[in-house]
Design an enzyme around this catalytic site. Structure first.
Site, short mmCIF file in Angstrom:
data_model
loop_
_atom_site.label_atom_id
_atom_site.label_comp_id
_atom_site.label_asym_id
_atom_site.label_seq_id
_atom_site.Cartn_x
_atom_site.Cartn_y
_atom_site.Cartn_z
N GLU A 146 0.86 -1.20 0.00
CA GLU A 146 0.00 0.00 0.00
C GLU A 146 0.89 1.23 0.00
O GLU A 146 1.82 1.34 0.80
CB GLU A 146 -0.92 0.01 1.22
CG GLU A 146 -1.78 1.27 1.33
CD GLU A 146 -2.70 1.23 2.54
OE1 GLU A 146 -3.14 0.13 2.93
OE2 GLU A 146 -2.97 2.32 3.12
N GLU A 151 -2.67 11.52 2.91
CA GLU A 151 -3.75 11.37 3.87
C GLU A 151 -3.73 12.57 4.81
O GLU A 151 -2.68 13.11 5.11
CB GLU A 151 -3.58 10.10 4.71
CG GLU A 151 -3.76 8.81 3.98
CD GLU A 151 -3.62 7.62 4.92
OE1 GLU A 151 -4.65 7.03 5.28
OE2 GLU A 151 -2.47 7.30 5.30
#
Length: 267
Positions: A146, A151
């Site tokens: 990932e 974010e």
């Protein structure tokens, strides 16, 4: 119709196309060539590239929203992809939002992945631009890998995070770094978030500023980043990391994406 009127009409008609083309040309990073892009200049989401994911199962993070593919939650409007989180009851949940991915549509190994995004704000709000290994169905997570390009959690309005998850370094043990804004909050304006992913190295950028680099010798487990990945854009509400919305959180909140572009190395 006069020659001047015809020229004016043509200029108005062609302006969006010309501007988009010029922007693509002007912002092409040195050493990279455009491989794929979505400028979100149409009227609907391109379903040949993006697949909405739906459901309200917490998504492994104790999230509170139910993801839908309704225009209320995901649409293309005014040259932006709009992902909207709303406070409303749906599917047994009290919030709705959207999550879209390019799995099975746009999958690449290596390249520069870039998006210009204006993030939302508020406690419990969690926007993200990220990638998962296309072999997740076979390898599972986190062995598929990932790459979190961007974010943000609402209680940190001046921070974004670039993070890597793999076997031995996932979840709370993931390897990443935040990037603090010099002044103001990220939700105040658009910013360009990118990774340059090359064999055995991944670099994170915000507005052209390099702030994090990962290599096989910097992770605490297997390096699982030499195969195709797909992209994800989503806006979560609540969860173990950001915490839940509170009385200060206003709804609806929108994540606006001006474009997503994928580049490959120049020959």
């Amino acid at each position: 119709m006069s020659t001047l009127r015809i020229a004016t009409v043509l200029a108005v008609f062609l302006a969006p196309w010309t501007a988009a083309q010029a922007q693509t040309t002007l912002t092409q990073p040195p050493g990279w060539v455009l491989d794929w892009h979505d400028e979100f200049d149409g009227r609907t989401l391109d379903r040949t590239a993006w697949v909405p994911e739906t459901g309200g199962n917490g998504w492994g993070n104790q999230e509170l929203q139910f993801y839908t593919d309704r225009p209320d939650n995901v649409r293309v409007d005014g040259g932006n992809l709009v992902i909207e989180a709303r406070k409303e009851d749906h599917g047994g949940r009290h919030y709705t939002s959207a999550r879209i991915k390019t799995a099975g549509k746009v999958e690449r190994a290596h390249g520069r992945y870039e998006a210009r995004i204006k993030i939302p704000r508020g406690q419990g709000i969690w926007p993200a631009f990220w990638m998962l290994g296309a072999d997740i169905g076979q390898a599972g997570w986190p062995r598929c890998g990932e790459i979190d390009i961007m974010e943000n959690i609402g209680r940190e309005p001046d921070l974004v995070h670039g993070t890597l998850h793999g076997p031995g370094y996932s979840g709370a043990k993931a390897i990443g770094k935040p990037q603090r804004l010099d002044k103001g909050m990220y939700a105040d304006d658009y910013h360009v978030y990118a990774v340059e992913w090359e064999p055995r190295e991944i670099r994170w950028y915000r507005d052209g500023i390099l702030y994090h680099t990962a290599r096989p010798d910097t992770v605490t487990g297997d390096w699982v980043f030499e195969h195709p990945f797909f992209m994800i854009l989503n806006l979560a509400v609540g969860g173990a990391w950001p915490g839940n919305p509170d009385a200060t959180t206003a709804f609806p909140q929108q994540m606006l994406v001006d474009y997503v572009r994928v580049y490959k190395r120049s020959p």
